[in-house]
Design a protein around this motif. Structure first.
Motif, PDB file in Angstrom:
ATOM      1  N   CYS A  54      10.396  -5.977   3.364  1.00 54.17           N
ATOM      2  CA  CYS A  54       8.947  -5.743   3.266  1.00 54.17           C
ATOM      3  C   CYS A  54       8.532  -5.464   1.818  1.00 54.17           C
ATOM      4  CB  CYS A  54       8.535  -4.575   4.154  1.00 54.17           C
ATOM      5  SG  CYS A  54       6.751  -4.261   4.110  1.00 54.17           S
ATOM      6  N   ARG A 102      12.483  -3.453   7.011  1.00 53.03           N
ATOM      7  CA  ARG A 102      12.192  -2.548   5.892  1.00 53.03           C
ATOM      8  C   ARG A 102      12.810  -3.052   4.595  1.00 53.03           C
ATOM      9  NH1 ARG A 102      13.080   3.667   7.726  1.00 53.03           N
ATOM     10  NH2 ARG A 102      10.872   4.162   7.706  1.00 53.03           N
ATOM     11  N   ILE A 131       4.592  -1.097  12.119  1.00 48.17           N
ATOM     12  CA  ILE A 131       3.982  -1.775  10.970  1.00 48.17           C
ATOM     13  C   ILE A 131       2.553  -1.270  10.854  1.00 48.17           C
ATOM     14  CG2 ILE A 131       3.272  -3.978   9.974  1.00 48.17           C
ATOM     15  CD1 ILE A 131       5.645  -5.262  11.424  1.00 48.17           C
ATOM     16  N   THR A 132       2.208  -0.755   9.686  1.00 49.05           N
ATOM     17  CA  THR A 132       0.878  -0.190   9.478  1.00 49.05           C
ATOM     18  C   THR A 132      -0.124  -1.269   9.071  1.00 49.05           C
ATOM     19  OG1 THR A 132       1.160   0.264   7.112  1.00 49.05           O
ATOM     20  CG2 THR A 132       1.930   1.968   8.673  1.00 49.05           C
ATOM     21  N   ASP A 133      -1.385  -0.886   9.000  1.00 48.46           N
ATOM     22  CA  ASP A 133      -2.431  -1.838   8.626  1.00 48.46           C
ATOM     23  C   ASP A 133      -2.396  -2.203   7.138  1.00 48.46           C
ATOM     24  OD1 ASP A 133      -3.441   0.504   7.545  1.00 48.46           O
ATOM     25  OD2 ASP A 133      -5.295   0.463   8.692  1.00 48.46           O
ATOM     26  N   GLU A 134      -1.412  -1.692   6.411  1.00 51.39           N
ATOM     27  CA  GLU A 134      -1.205  -2.119   5.021  1.00 51.39           C
ATOM     28  C   GLU A 134      -0.469  -3.454   4.963  1.00 51.39           C
ATOM     29  OE1 GLU A 134       0.939   1.279   3.687  1.00 51.39           O
ATOM     30  OE2 GLU A 134      -0.874   2.335   3.035  1.00 51.39           O
ATOM     31  N   CYS A 135      -0.025  -3.949   6.116  1.00 52.61           N
ATOM     32  CA  CYS A 135       0.696  -5.220   6.207  1.00 52.61           C
ATOM     33  C   CYS A 135      -0.152  -6.348   5.607  1.00 52.61           C
ATOM     34  CB  CYS A 135       1.008  -5.521   7.674  1.00 52.61           C
ATOM     35  SG  CYS A 135       1.803  -7.112   7.973  1.00 52.61           S
ATOM     36  N   VAL A 143       5.591  -4.508   0.729  1.00 50.34           N
ATOM     37  CA  VAL A 143       4.571  -3.464   0.566  1.00 50.34           C
ATOM     38  C   VAL A 143       4.967  -2.137   1.195  1.00 50.34           C
ATOM     39  CG1 VAL A 143       2.625  -5.024   0.250  1.00 50.34           C
ATOM     40  CG2 VAL A 143       3.253  -4.308   2.548  1.00 50.34           C
ATOM     41  N   ASP A 144       6.186  -2.040   1.720  1.00 48.25           N
ATOM     42  CA  ASP A 144       6.700  -0.784   2.275  1.00 48.25           C
ATOM     43  C   ASP A 144       5.741  -0.192   3.308  1.00 48.25           C
ATOM     44  OD1 ASP A 144       8.582   1.246   2.554  1.00 48.25           O
ATOM     45  OD2 ASP A 144       7.671   2.474   0.986  1.00 48.25           O
ATOM     46  N   CYS A 145       5.413  -1.002   4.323  1.00 46.42           N
ATOM     47  CA  CYS A 145       4.436  -0.574   5.335  1.00 46.42           C
ATOM     48  C   CYS A 145       5.073  -0.406   6.718  1.00 46.42           C
ATOM     49  CB  CYS A 145       3.271  -1.549   5.401  1.00 46.42           C
ATOM     50  SG  CYS A 145       3.711  -3.190   6.012  1.00 46.42           S
ATOM     51  N   ILE A 146       6.387  -0.075   6.753  1.00 43.93           N
ATOM     52  CA  ILE A 146       7.077   0.026   8.036  1.00 43.93           C
ATOM     53  C   ILE A 146       7.745   1.403   8.172  1.00 43.93           C
ATOM     54  CG2 ILE A 146       8.698  -1.079   9.618  1.00 43.93           C
ATOM     55  CD1 ILE A 146       8.388  -3.660   7.973  1.00 43.93           C
ATOM     56  N   PRO A 147       6.963   2.410   8.536  1.00 44.23           N
ATOM     57  CA  PRO A 147       7.528   3.745   8.750  1.00 44.23           C
ATOM     58  C   PRO A 147       8.101   3.897  10.162  1.00 44.23           C
ATOM     59  CG  PRO A 147       5.183   3.830   9.096  1.00 44.23           C
ATOM     60  CD  PRO A 147       5.513   2.403   8.674  1.00 44.23           C
TER      61      PRO A 147
END
Length: 85
Positions: free
Chosen positions: A54, A51, A5-9, A56-60
């Motif tokens: 989510c 995914r 999970i990126t900091d865009e969460c 905001v699509d922040c899970i690569p």
């Protein structure tokens, strides 16, 4: 691979209850995924549920945790054996 999970969460709280492996928990600033528990939902679902929900699509994919489908399945089997053991 495990997921990340990126900091865009935005801490919307929708991913945590969807994780069948209890790999998602609140971190210091935003949700985090424990790569030792993440199987990308292999063994449970066809697609990673976090995914799917989510907004905001922040899970690569986690670039430091490269795993094959066979490795993810082995992790799933270990995790479910530990839960049922």
């Amino acid at each position: 691979m495990a997921l990340l999970i990126t900091d865009e969460c935005i801490n919307c709280d929708v991913c945590e209850p969807e994780c069948p492996n209890d790999a998602i928990a609140m971190g210091i600033d935003f949700y985090e995924i424990d790569p030792n528990k993440c199987t990308e939902c292999v063994g449970h679902f066809d697609e990673p549920q976090c995914r799917q929900v989510c907004p905001v699509d922040c899970i690569p994919l986690h670039p430091d945790w490269v795993e094959s489908k066979d490795q993810l399945m082995a992790k799933y089997l270990r995790l479910t054996a530990a839960k049922n053991g």
